[in-house]
Design an enzyme around this catalytic site. Structure first.
Site, PDB file in Angstrom:
ATOM      1  N   SER A  25       2.720  16.567  51.904  1.00  0.00           N
ATOM      2  CA  SER A  25       3.288  15.557  50.997  1.00  0.00           C
ATOM      3  C   SER A  25       2.175  14.771  50.303  1.00  0.00           C
ATOM      4  CB  SER A  25       4.160  14.577  51.782  1.00  0.00           C
ATOM      5  OG  SER A  25       5.281  15.228  52.307  1.00  0.00           O
ATOM      6  N   ASP A 319      11.561  17.535  58.732  1.00  0.00           N
ATOM      7  CA  ASP A 319      10.950  18.870  58.682  1.00  0.00           C
ATOM      8  C   ASP A 319      10.681  19.449  60.070  1.00  0.00           C
ATOM      9  OD1 ASP A 319      10.987  18.876  55.941  1.00  0.00           O
ATOM     10  OD2 ASP A 319       8.950  18.077  55.743  1.00  0.00           O
ATOM     11  N   ARG A 350      18.396  25.722  57.650  1.00  0.00           N
ATOM     12  CA  ARG A 350      17.705  25.658  58.950  1.00  0.00           C
ATOM     13  C   ARG A 350      18.653  25.493  60.135  1.00  0.00           C
ATOM     14  NH1 ARG A 350      12.285  22.324  56.948  1.00  0.00           N
ATOM     15  NH2 ARG A 350      11.238  24.213  56.215  1.00  0.00           N
TER      16      ARG A 350
HETATM   17  C1  S3P Z   1       9.076  15.763  51.137  1.00  0.00           C
HETATM   18  C2  S3P Z   1      10.316  15.259  51.440  1.00  0.00           C
HETATM   19  C3  S3P Z   1      11.289  15.945  52.309  1.00  0.00           C
HETATM   20  C4  S3P Z   1      10.654  17.064  53.113  1.00  0.00           C
HETATM   21  C5  S3P Z   1       9.721  17.899  52.306  1.00  0.00           C
HETATM   22  C6  S3P Z   1       8.607  17.036  51.710  1.00  0.00           C
HETATM   23  C7  S3P Z   1       8.179  14.999  50.249  1.00  0.00           C
HETATM   24  O1  S3P Z   1      12.321  16.502  51.508  1.00  0.00           O
HETATM   25  O2  S3P Z   1      11.662  17.875  53.687  1.00  0.00           O
HETATM   26  O3  S3P Z   1       9.133  18.906  53.114  1.00  0.00           O
HETATM   27  O4  S3P Z   1       6.975  15.303  50.212  1.00  0.00           O
HETATM   28  O5  S3P Z   1       8.655  14.074  49.591  1.00  0.00           O
HETATM   29  P1  S3P Z   1      13.623  15.613  51.137  1.00  0.00           P
HETATM   30  O6  S3P Z   1      13.132  14.413  50.490  1.00  0.00           O
HETATM   31  O7  S3P Z   1      14.461  16.458  50.225  1.00  0.00           O
HETATM   32  O8  S3P Z   1      14.300  15.359  52.450  1.00  0.00           O
END
Ligand code: S3P
Length: 436
Positions: A25, A319, A350
């Protein structure tokens, strides 16, 4: 390209000190914000996984000069300023990366040029209305295919205006998309979230000198500002560390330390949930690096017990559920997960894919609409499929630590999206996984 399968021998005792790759992220955001900042941004610890590399290539295609990454994960981004991006020559392919496409849809909806964003088989099935709907309210022109999925066709030159948006789901990607469009909007944009989600966008925009006002559950940004380049030290990804947090908890006689892991409180649900299950996890050497809290994490074997996972922790561990399901399969008693319907729209469904895979290796797992019920016990072994999902592949690798016979995981090439050298680190830790 030939298919890569993993074969994992049962058992193994985990030990040693490791640093897992950089936070996905934070790596994505470092490129996006560095690209539109004034000045030169230096990034260290950048994740050299396919997802964040796709973001990097996308900004190169829009005229941003980016050096690296070199072997140490150093990247230098020569920012072009808030309005300096150029039209790419062709469609931008973002591979498997939901974060890239959703955040970029917001950032690019305020540009003067048209752009098309596409992805691979998995990304092409993921819902995009969650971003195109708020963007339409802002006046942006972003089209999906008929089913609401990629490719996204963004028409440039739209007059964007600020909105006050109550997000229907707890999603950091949607929140970030709207805030990034808000930088290009007239007036103020606010997002209210139904539950706490990761806040890397807010933290990093503030670090780049673009203020995001945050009160509990509500974030606001004014349009028309600028970003000033800065240095970013990307911590190790707690979502990658999670495989080893579970691995060391369920393996016999394990004692490992994971170095320099990001422990942002919007990401530490995995630690809280494992501790509720009885895990032995210690945070050592806690410090703050570039606005993000970091620690070394020591994990030792523990007798886990089944729990009802508190729903407020779900978005904070969103995640990590594939590997948490494996922890539950090794725990004594029943684990019940509810309020996790978002898992159905990740890189794979998942809930279904993990329930199918757990059943295939002899675990009593029942998929529900919004989670799973798992009766802990023994793991036999067998053959499962990753279904285009890196975290499924790595979760089943950990399951072998407590299996009675080999686990074969089909189609694991996708692990490279988030965890390059997973096999190397897993082998060094004591997991007998090889590629076939
Ligand atoms: C992320 C937010 C999450 C996560 C993804 C990365 C991000 O998704 O599952 O792997 O970097 O903002 P969601 O915001 O759709 O839950």
């Amino acid at each position: 390209m030939p298919q890569i399968d993993y074969i994992v021998k049962p058992g193994g005792q985990l030990s040693g000190e490791f640093r897992v790759p950089g936070d996905k992220s934070i790596s994505h955001r470092s490129i996006m914000f560095g690209a539109i900042a004034d000045g030169t941004t230096h990034v260290t610890g950048f994740l050299q996984g396919e997802d964040s590399l796709n973001t990097l290539r996308a900004f190169r295609a829009m005229g941003v000069e980016i050096d690296g990454p070199n072997n140490q994960g150093e990247v230098t981004i020569h920012g072009v300023g808030i309005d300096g991006l150029q039209a790419p020559a062709e469609t931008i392919d973002l591979g498997n990366s939901g974060t890239s496409i959703r955040l970029m849809s917001g950032l690019l909806s305020g540009q003067s040029f048209d752009v098309v964003l596409s992805g691979d088989r998995s990304l092409s099935k993921r819902p995009m209305k969650r971003v195109t709907e708020p963007l339409a309210l802002m006046g942006a022109k972003v089209d999906t295919d008929e089913g609401g999925c990629p490719p996204l066709r963004i028409t440039g030159g739209a007059a964007i205006k600020g909105i006050d948006y109550a997000m229907p789901m707890a999603s950091a990607q949607v929140k970030s998309c709207v805030l990034l469009a808000g930088m290009y909007a007239e007036g103020k944009t606010c997002v209210t979230e139904p539950a706490t989600t990761r806040d890397h966008t807010e933290r990093m925009l503030n670090a780049f000198g673009y203020p995001v006002g945050t009160t509990t559950g509500r974030m606001c940004i004014e349009g028309g500002g600028r970003l000033t380049a800065c240095d970013i030290d990307v911590p190790a990804d707690i979502s990658s560390a999670a495989f080893f947090l579970v691995g060391a908890s369920i393996a016999e006689k394990a004692d490992i330390t994971l170095q320099h892991v990001g422990i942002n409180p919007t990401r530490t649900g995995i630690i809280d949930i494992l501790k509720l299950m009885g895990a032995s996890i210690e945070l050592l050497n806690e410090r703050v690096i570039g606005g993000e809290p970091v620690a070394d994490i020591r994990v030792r074997s523990a007798a886990l017990k089944g729990i009802n996972v508190p729903e407020n922790l779900v978005p904070l561990a969103i995640d990590e559920f594939p590997v948490l399901f494996v922890a539950a399969a090794c725990a004594q008693g029943k684990t019940v997960i509810t309020g996790a319907e978002e898992l159905r729209v990740k890189e794979s469904d998942r809930i279904q894919v993990m329930a199918d895979g757990l059943q295939a290796i002899g675990v009593d797992a029942e998929a529900t609409a919004d989670g799973m019920i798992i009766q802990g016990g023994s793991i036999k072994g067998g053959r499962v499929h990753s279904r285009d999902d890196h975290r499924i592949a790595m979760a089943f690798t950990m399951a072998a630590l407590r299996a009675e016979s080999d686990i074969i995981i089909e189609d694991c090439e996708n692990v490279n999206t988030s965890f390059p050298d997973f096999i190397g680190i897993a082998n060094r830790a004591g997991i007998a996984v090889s590629v076939c």
